[in-house]
Scaffold this active site. Structure first.
Site: not given
Length: 467
Positions: A206, A164
């Site tokens: 991300c 992430h």
């Protein structure tokens, strides 16, 4: 006649012995320069650092990505002594894993876990150790194998991260996230040390572009590609429910779209014939092919060596026999495959846990409680940041100000110390941000850019979260 032959052999023996010794010496010399980074041979040595920055079975895909990357490098001829692996290592033998001791990165793929080095696992998986390993600073390492990139001026380095991310940050376990400025400062120092010829970095996360935009310098001889630009999510793939080929016993996604794209491309080509630029174009097209369920693959840094073949960084390898993307050159995902946004992949996993548990069982109740808590947390953290924005910038402009995105090519924040302090201030008064909550990190950057002081955030956060 026999005497003459014997006499000639006696005369030639010292010369033959000397030639043999010279040959052995040359072979030893070549071998040393080909396999030892300390020798700094003409061709240099290939180094690789692979890091999965997550933990927990719901994040299966990140460790699967890293293990697959290891198999590609190993097949290319890189030695374990030159491949450094960072992963929590809590997936293969997790009680939820339907195939104990096995990790797959593709519904029909084989085991990618076998043979993977366990250099830095569990508590030794830290950004401190990651940066120290890149610099070759063995004395700074805390725990783990102690393996570092002991590279020389002719060596090539490949770094691959999967997990992430959020604006300006790559997530790490153990409350030790990697900030863009710290990563960039490490790369700058490595360049100043003169201990590599060129470096390639692939990042799956991300807002991954925010780690490099406006920060990395072209003269550092570092080429970077990222799964996403500075303001969008990256996507998981091979997810249960969105891809019918995923075995029914799996509750979680098996890979990430960008990562699977570059690795399946590597599996389908001779690494000696495909260039970095060609792979970038293939990965970019495949990652965008899903339309709204896709991201913009970006490139940063030096473009001067993008015509280097993959083999320069990943070793020399042939296509994997029977690879599904090899025949016909089709690099687009199957039409049945629908990628899942990273944060939604986490919720998908929790929903599948609920559905798999027997109806009315304690296990289902616990799974439902976990899902409800995750959804409630998301709603609460979203509302908290909206209220913080309104308190600091006014009701009319608050939400706009905390979500404001800077023009392309600019770093997300000018004062990184302020950025870090803002994050720490929020944590003090509102608690540690979850993986989902970190999507709001841009709010801290915008506060700093607008001249808001940490003391102002502290006052507002203590009032809101104190309730």
């Amino acid at each position: 006649m026999a005497f003459q032959h014997s006499y000639i052999l006696i005369l030639l023996f010292p010369l033959l012995t000397q030639l043999t010794q010279c040959r052995l010496t040359q072979d030893t010399f070549n071998t040393a320069f080909e396999t030892s980074s300390n020798s700094y041979g003409y061709e240099g040595t290939n180094w690789a650092v692979l890091i999965a920055g997550s933990q927990g079975y719901g994040n299966y895909r990140h460790q699967a990505d890293i293990c697959h990357a290891y198999q590609i490098l190993k097949r290319g001829g890189l030695k374990d002594e030159n491949i450094i692996v960072f992963m929590y290592d809590d997936i293969a033998y997790n009680e939820e894993n339907p195939r104990k001791g096995i990790i797959i990165n593709n519904p029909k793929g084989g085991d990618v876990y076998k043979g993977v080095p366990k250099d830095y696992t569990g508590k030794s998986l830290t950004s401190h150790n990651f940066l120290a390993a890149i610099l070759g600073n063995k004395t700074a390492i805390k725990g783990g194998s102690g393996k570092v990139v002991n590279s020389g001026p002719n060596d090539r380095i490949f770094i691959y991260y999967s997990d992430h991310g959020s604006p300006g940050v790559l997530t790490m376990p153990n409350d030790d996230d990697l900030y863009a400025k710290d990563f960039i400062n490490t790369l700058k120092k490595k360049y100043q040390m003169g201990t590599y010829k060129s470096m390639v970095i692939y990042v799956e996360a991300c807002e991954a572009g925010s780690m490099f935009a406006g920060l990395i310098q072209k003269e550092w001889n570092i080429y970077v590609t990222t799964a996403s630009n500075p303001e969008e999510s990256s996507w998981a793939t091979y997810c249960p429910g969105s891809d019918k080929s995923v075995p029914s016993q799996y509750d979680t996604c098996l890979g990430d779209l960008y990562s699977v794209a570059w690795m399946e491309d590597s599996d389908s080509h001779y690494s000696q014939s495909e260039t970095l630029k060609q792979q970038y174009q293939v990965v970019k097209a495949r990652t965008l092919a899903a339309g709204d369920e896709g991201s913009h693959v970006m490139e940063y840094g030096s473009m001067e060596f993008t015509q280097d073949t993959l083999s320069v960084y990943m070793g020399s390898s042939a296509p994997v026999t029977g690879h599904k993307h090899h025949k016909g050159g089709n690099h687009n995902p199957p039409t049945s495959l629908i990628p899942v946004e990273q944060h939604e992949a986490d919720i998908l996993y929790l929903k599948n846990k609920v559905l798999r548990a027997p109806e009315g069982s304690l296990k289902r109740k616990e799974a439902q409680k976990e899902l409800d808590a995750a959804l409630s947390h998301r709603e609460n953290v979203d509302c908290t940041f909206e209220e913080i924005g309104k308190s600091l910038f006014g009701d009319e402009n608050g939400i706009t100000m905390i979500k404001k995105v800077r023009p392309n090519g600019n770093p997300i924040v000018d004062d990184w110390d302020c950025f870090k302090t803002m994050a720490a201030t929020y944590k003090t008064h509102c608690g540690q941000l979850s993986t989902y909550g970190k999507k709001h990190m841009r709010a801290f950057a915008n506060m700093c850019n607008a001249g808001i002081q940490p003391s102002q955030l502290a006052k507002v956060a203590s009032q809101l979260c104190g309730k």
